[in-house]
Write an enzyme that holds these catalytic residues in place. Structure first.
Site, mmCIF file in Angstrom:
data_model
loop_
_atom_site.group_PDB
_atom_site.id
_atom_site.type_symbol
_atom_site.label_atom_id
_atom_site.label_comp_id
_atom_site.label_asym_id
_atom_site.label_seq_id
_atom_site.Cartn_x
_atom_site.Cartn_y
_atom_site.Cartn_z
ATOM 1 C CG HIS A 137 -1.994 0.930 1.375
ATOM 2 N ND1 HIS A 137 -1.816 2.230 1.622
ATOM 3 C CD2 HIS A 137 -3.274 1.006 1.053
ATOM 4 C CE1 HIS A 137 -2.875 3.021 1.682
ATOM 5 N NE2 HIS A 137 -3.860 2.124 1.404
ATOM 6 C CG ASP A 214 0.179 -2.249 6.519
ATOM 7 O OD1 ASP A 214 -0.580 -2.490 7.223
ATOM 8 O OD2 ASP A 214 0.241 -1.568 5.236
ATOM 9 C CD GLN A 217 -6.795 -4.864 3.675
ATOM 10 O OE1 GLN A 217 -7.766 -5.814 3.703
ATOM 11 N NE2 GLN A 217 -7.068 -3.632 3.259
ATOM 12 C CE LYS A 240 -7.479 -0.682 5.632
ATOM 13 N NZ LYS A 240 -8.845 -0.230 4.641
ATOM 14 C CB CYS A 380 -3.571 2.975 -1.653
ATOM 15 S SG CYS A 380 -4.742 4.391 -1.394
#
Length: 423
Positions: A137, A214, A217, A240, A380
């Site tokens: 991202h 990261d 997700q 999220k 993104c």
């Protein structure tokens, strides 16, 4: 509901926890929400927790010497405990609240850039390198571009295979004795790929590099154990994970948080201030300057408790089952090209695809006319799109409340889109 193995038990009951899923859209069509990788919907328990805090306990934290202030501080810090438990963090003091995952990643990139460079130091400088991946991202690309440019360090990256995985063939040359940071996504928001973060962390640690993950997700859809994966920093965002916007998390190993410099200066992150100099508090307060997102933290705590009560193993199984059903459905539509792995056991729930002859924005608009909400664009993740020769894509992303019937509605709507554009 369906005989598909792995679906969340009591799925219809779970769906009733999310009031927005009862909406009917223009034309009196039911909402089919397949944009959860963008932001998840919120259960009533999160909404109620935030409203209750604002109605009954609203006050600033760690400042007000009265009952409301004590209640607000207690609720805020209780959410820190919830996050620590959700991540299996060794200490609650390693949990830092930020505005979002982007701020969390920027915090690490900037403080690493500001830290002293050299052997045994955390900072970067000329002769050092930072390694990222081509599927990141933008929030995990741009901060490292800025940091390496400013400090004269080299930015490197893992390339991608044709089927959407990291190309690990050259890992020993890519991560070398000059590597100071390896920063990568756990689960791609565009390709859905689940990366071998523990394996890469072992390689990085062998040369003394710091590992940043990261998990934006990953945290919503699979168990995240920061000790098992042995990352040094892990970032994710609240919105999220069935929580509110405006709240993110950075977890970092205590020893590294103590060594890195401060990020933002202001109230509450100090130990003492004189006109000549300031000294700073220990983590986590060292990195939480100013009034924090209090009610958002309360909402995040409620959200993570909701997910934990469902069981992240069961959430993950549901996500894989629905994603497999989605991939089969897309395969039944002629002219669809899926970007990323097509094995649901090797990927998350965000599935990006092309429909031959139709621009992704047109696909999304036609699907919306049928009540099906998806995302269209570059998500993104422009470099990953460029790698596969496309400017943009349509992305359908399921979550714990997604039903097979909603996937059927997407497939039917894609058929309608093909007939509309005569492709």
């Amino acid at each position: 509901m369906s005989d598909i193995p792995g679906l969340l038990p009591g799925l219809e009951v779970v769906r009733k926890d999310f009031p927005i899923l009862e909406r009917r859209l223009a034309g009196d069509v039911p909402l089919v929400y397949l944009d959860s990788a963008n932001t998840s919907q919120k259960p009533q328990v999160v909404i109620d927790a935030m409203v209750d805090h604002l109605e009954r306990h609203n006050a600033n934290v760690a400042r007000a010497m009265h009952q409301l202030g004590a209640e607000s501080s207690e609720a805020f810090e209780a959410s820190r405990d919830t996050v620590a438990a959700f991540l299996n963090a060794p200490s609650r003091d390693e949990v830092i609240f930020t505005r979002n995952a982007s701020e969390a990643l920027n915090l690490v990139a900037n403080t690493v850039a500001w830290a002293p460079a050299g052997d045994g130091e955390l900072g970067i400088g000329p002769g050092d390198n930072v390694v990222i991946t081509e599927m990141e991202h933008h929030s995990n690309i741009v901060p490292w571009q800025l940091a390496t440019e400013r400090k004269g360090a080299e930015l490197r990256w893992f390339g991608l295979t044709e089927d959407g995985h990291l190309d690990l063939d050259g890992i020993d040359a890519l991560i070398d004795e000059h590597t100071k940071v390896v920063s990568l996504t756990w689960v791609s928001n565009m390709l859905g790929t689940v990366n071998p973060v523990a394996e890469i962390a072992r390689k990085a640690h062998a040369v003394g590099a710091v590992v940043v993950v990261d998990a934006s997700q990953a945290a919503p859809q699979m168990p995240v154990d920061v000790q098992a994966v042995d990352a040094d920093f892990v970032a994710f965002t609240g919105h999220k994970t069935v929580g509110p916007t405006g709240i993110g998390v950075l977890w970092g190993k205590a020893e590294l948080l103590d060594r890195l410099p401060v990020f933002l200066g202001g109230g509450e992150m100090i130990e003492t201030v004189t006109m000549e100099r300031s000294t700073f508090a220990k983590a986590p307060h060292k990195y939480e300057a100013g009034t924090p997102p209090i009610v958002e933290a309360v909402g995040l705590g409620a959200a993570l408790r909701y997910l934990s009560d469902l069981g992240m193993e069961q959430v993950h199984a549901h996500e894989q089952a629905v994603t497999g059903y989605l991939l089969d459905g897309l395969a039944s539509v002629g002219g669809v090209r899926v970007l990323g792995p097509t094995d649901p056991t090797q990927r998350g729930g965000a599935v990006s695809f092309e429909l031959e002859g139709v621009h992704p924005h047109d696909v999304a608009q036609l699907l919306d006319s049928r009540g099906v909400a998806v995302r269209a664009g570059h998500h993104c993740a422009k470099p990953a799109h460029k790698r596969y020769g496309v400017q943009s894509s349509t992305r359908a992303s399921s979550y714990l409340y997604t039903t097979p019937a909603e996937i059927d509605a997407l497939v039917e709507a894609l058929g309608y889109t093909k007939s509309y554009f005569k492709v």
